[in-house]
Scaffold this motif. Structure first.
Motif, PDB file in Angstrom:
ATOM      1  N   ARG A 102     -32.148 -62.623  -5.074  1.00  0.00           N
ATOM      2  CA  ARG A 102     -31.036 -63.336  -4.451  1.00  0.00           C
ATOM      3  C   ARG A 102     -30.740 -62.755  -3.082  1.00  0.00           C
ATOM      4  O   ARG A 102     -30.475 -63.482  -2.115  1.00  0.00           O
TER       5      ARG A 102
ATOM      6  N   GLY B  29     -30.379 -64.016  -9.833  1.00  0.00           N
ATOM      7  CA  GLY B  29     -29.356 -64.553  -8.947  1.00  0.00           C
ATOM      8  C   GLY B  29     -29.349 -66.058  -8.872  1.00  0.00           C
ATOM      9  O   GLY B  29     -28.693 -66.638  -8.005  1.00  0.00           O
TER      10      GLY B  29
ATOM     11  N   ASP C 100     -31.534 -58.815  -9.139  1.00  0.00           N
ATOM     12  CA  ASP C 100     -30.713 -59.521  -8.155  1.00  0.00           C
ATOM     13  C   ASP C 100     -31.271 -59.427  -6.739  1.00  0.00           C
ATOM     14  O   ASP C 100     -30.845 -60.171  -5.849  1.00  0.00           O
TER      15      ASP C 100
ATOM     16  N   THR D 254     -31.154 -69.661  -5.274  1.00  0.00           N
ATOM     17  CA  THR D 254     -30.442 -68.388  -5.207  1.00  0.00           C
ATOM     18  C   THR D 254     -29.448 -68.288  -4.063  1.00  0.00           C
ATOM     19  O   THR D 254     -28.644 -67.360  -4.032  1.00  0.00           O
TER      20      THR D 254
END
Length: 225
Positions: free
Chosen positions: A71, A37, A68, A79
């Motif tokens: 993130r 991310g 991800d 991020t």
């Protein structure tokens, strides 16, 4: 038969240098790229592919993973758009909490499957931003976890070949090994033209200046170092 090694290849200059060192040391490289991310993940992935093509790494020796959730967890200016990047004498907010542990866990799983006996990571204790998971003491501890938590036991080593090198020395090493530094990407902000002002660009530019070597990538601007 050459030994297999997994190289964490973000597409950055340090990971490229580490890949070149692994190849020069006689390992057959298996390159791992992880997107988590980060703002420049598109450009970093392009760099990964370009570097892999330069070294003619076959598809079965490449692995791209998306995590991800780092993130989603947030807490890092890399991020989260809501976290403004700040320079600090303490740990800067570009630190992605426990990122290297996540990356090494993935690398270890892959190493078990393909019987690789080494994991290379381009961390540095000299020219780095103070991230706690970039220290050799951390990698020694993680290596213990590999020993106790895998069927291959202590057969998998974590190798950090530039851990004690300054950025300028790492650059000179890359040039000596004919690594394509112009294909690497360091900028924290841009997916097109390197900003020349973020902490990573600043460190890269300073390293090239100290090494007396011209950086071949283009920048939107560059501070007088």
């Amino acid at each position: 038969m050459k030994k297999l090694a997994i190289i964490l290849l973000s597409g950055g200059m340090d990971s490229l240098t580490t890949l070149a060192i692994a190849i020069n040391s006689g390992y057959t490289p298996c390159v791992l790229h992880v997107s988590y991310g980060q703002a420049t993940q598109r450009k970093e992935l392009d760099a990964f592919h370009n570097i892999s093509d330069y070294y003619n790494i076959p598809n079965h020796h490449k692995l791209i993973v998306d995590i991800d959730y780092l993130r989603q967890i947030g807490g890092s200016s890399l991020t989260s758009k809501n976290v403004k990047m700040e320079i600090s004498d303490d740990i800067p907010n570009s630190y992605v909490p426990f990122r290297n542990a996540n990356l090494l866990a993935i690398a270890t799983s892959w190493a078990e499957i393909i019987d690789a006996n080494a994991i290379f990571i381009g961390a540095s204790e000299v020219d780095f931003s103070g991230y706690p998971d970039c220290r050799r003491i951390f990698f020694d501890a993680f290596e213990k976890s590999i020993q106790y938590g895998t069927k291959s036991g202590n057969g998998i080593k974590i190798i950090t070949p530039i851990i004690s090198k300054t950025k300028s020395v790492a650059i000179k090493t890359a040039v000596h090994l004919q690594a394509p530094l112009e294909l690497s990407w360091s900028c924290y902000y841009s997916n097109d033209l390197a900003c020349g002002e973020c902490p990573s660009c600043t460190l890269r530019l300073a390293g090239f200046k100290q090494a007396g070597i011209k950086d071949q990538i283009k920048y939107k601007s560059s501070i007088d170092l």
